[in-house]
Motif scaffolding. Structure first.
Motif, PDB file in Angstrom:
ATOM      1  N   ALA A 146      75.645  77.312  34.951  1.00 48.82           N
ATOM      2  CA  ALA A 146      76.846  76.971  35.672  1.00 48.82           C
ATOM      3  C   ALA A 146      77.795  76.228  34.551  1.00 48.82           C
ATOM      4  O   ALA A 146      79.131  76.648  34.898  1.00 48.82           O
ATOM      5  N   VAL A 147      77.420  75.652  33.679  1.00 54.98           N
ATOM      6  CA  VAL A 147      78.217  74.885  32.590  1.00 54.98           C
ATOM      7  C   VAL A 147      78.855  75.932  31.783  1.00 54.98           C
ATOM      8  O   VAL A 147      80.161  75.764  31.509  1.00 54.98           O
ATOM      9  N   THR A 148      78.208  77.056  31.415  1.00 55.18           N
ATOM     10  CA  THR A 148      78.702  78.188  30.610  1.00 55.18           C
ATOM     11  C   THR A 148      79.951  78.975  31.417  1.00 55.18           C
ATOM     12  O   THR A 148      80.629  79.092  31.026  1.00 55.18           O
ATOM     13  N   ILE A 149      79.542  79.157  32.592  1.00 60.39           N
ATOM     14  CA  ILE A 149      80.388  79.839  33.595  1.00 60.39           C
ATOM     15  C   ILE A 149      81.822  79.035  33.603  1.00 60.39           C
ATOM     16  O   ILE A 149      82.995  79.470  33.489  1.00 60.39           O
ATOM     17  N   THR A 150      81.491  77.764  34.041  1.00 59.78           N
ATOM     18  CA  THR A 150      82.588  76.831  34.000  1.00 59.78           C
ATOM     19  C   THR A 150      83.556  76.691  32.548  1.00 59.78           C
ATOM     20  O   THR A 150      84.603  76.632  32.713  1.00 59.78           O
ATOM     21  N   ALA A 151      82.673  76.654  31.746  1.00 65.84           N
ATOM     22  CA  ALA A 151      83.404  76.420  30.333  1.00 65.84           C
ATOM     23  C   ALA A 151      84.104  77.785  30.020  1.00 65.84           C
ATOM     24  O   ALA A 151      85.537  77.573  29.742  1.00 65.84           O
ATOM     25  N   VAL A 152      83.841  79.023  30.350  1.00 63.85           N
ATOM     26  CA  VAL A 152      84.591  80.105  30.050  1.00 63.85           C
ATOM     27  C   VAL A 152      85.925  80.255  30.935  1.00 63.85           C
ATOM     28  O   VAL A 152      86.797  80.641  30.716  1.00 63.85           O
TER      29      VAL A 152
END
Length: 214
Positions: A146-152
């Motif tokens: 979820a953090v990765t998706i949000t960062a992108v």
């Protein structure tokens, strides 16, 4: 100029992601706990709180980011002293990303086996212990994803912040690439954004694989 714009984008991304993770994680946990059939679900105050928070989250997610930046300009100026530039872009980025990340957190927590939660409850674990030692621990791979998706997603938002002079690669592409018809600058900024997204995705995937094995 590319180097300066890249540093500004990383600055905006770093601070906005930090605040988004902190606030979004708290909001996502509250949404999960007050939802139906969860630890606080079924109680009147929990149902009311979930309905209110869910409505606010849905409304905030439905507002396009460009419009949101303009709408909260007075609040942004009150918080950081300016509504433009790198600092002026961070509050809108956080406001836009927190509801998005909170929903991802809620979804990740729903993937936790209810049997584990019930076992912890039967052993006398408090709600705080269940949240910290069961829910967040068991859902850590989903939370990292979820953090990765949000960062992108935030990378694309930082690019759009160039509309209000937010700085970074998006501002450079708009002012020099589009308005001055410099195709070379436009191409380089796009390549830089693609590389940044690829690096974020690779790091996130590596962390998910590592913690999945753990």
């Amino acid at each position: 100029m590319i180097s300066k714009a890249t540093n500004e984008t990383l600055y905006m991304l770093g601070y906005s992601l930090l605040f988004t993770v902190i606030l979004g994680l708290l909001l996502g946990v509250v949404l999960f706990l007050t939802s139906d059939k969860q630890l606080l679900g079924g109680k009147l105050y929990a149902r009311i709180l979930y309905a209110v928070l869910s409505f606010v989250v849905n409304v905030m997610r439905s507002v396009p980011f460009v419009i949101l930046m303009i709408l909260i300009m007075p609040v942004t100026k009150m918080l950081v002293g300016t509504s433009i530039g790198v600092e002026g872009s961070i509050p809108p980025l956080v406001v836009a990303a927190v509801p998005f990340f909170a929903r991802l957190v809620e979804s990740a927590l729903r993937e936790v086996d209810r049997g584990v939660i019930e076992a912890a409850t039967a052993m006398g674990a408090s709600r705080g212990m269940i949240v910290l030692n069961v829910l967040l621990r068991e859902s850590r791979t989903g939370l990292i994803a979820a953090v990765t998706i949000t960062a992108v997603t935030l990378v694309s938002y930082t690019a759009m912040s160039g509309v209000i002079g937010g700085g970074g690669l998006g501002d450079l592409a708009l002012r020099y690439g589009y308005q001055r018809f410099r195709l070379d600058i436009m191409v380089v900024t796009v390549i830089a954004l693609v590389i940044l997204v690829q690096i974020l995705q690779m790091v996130g995937d590596a962390l998910v694989r590592y913690f999945s094995r753990k």
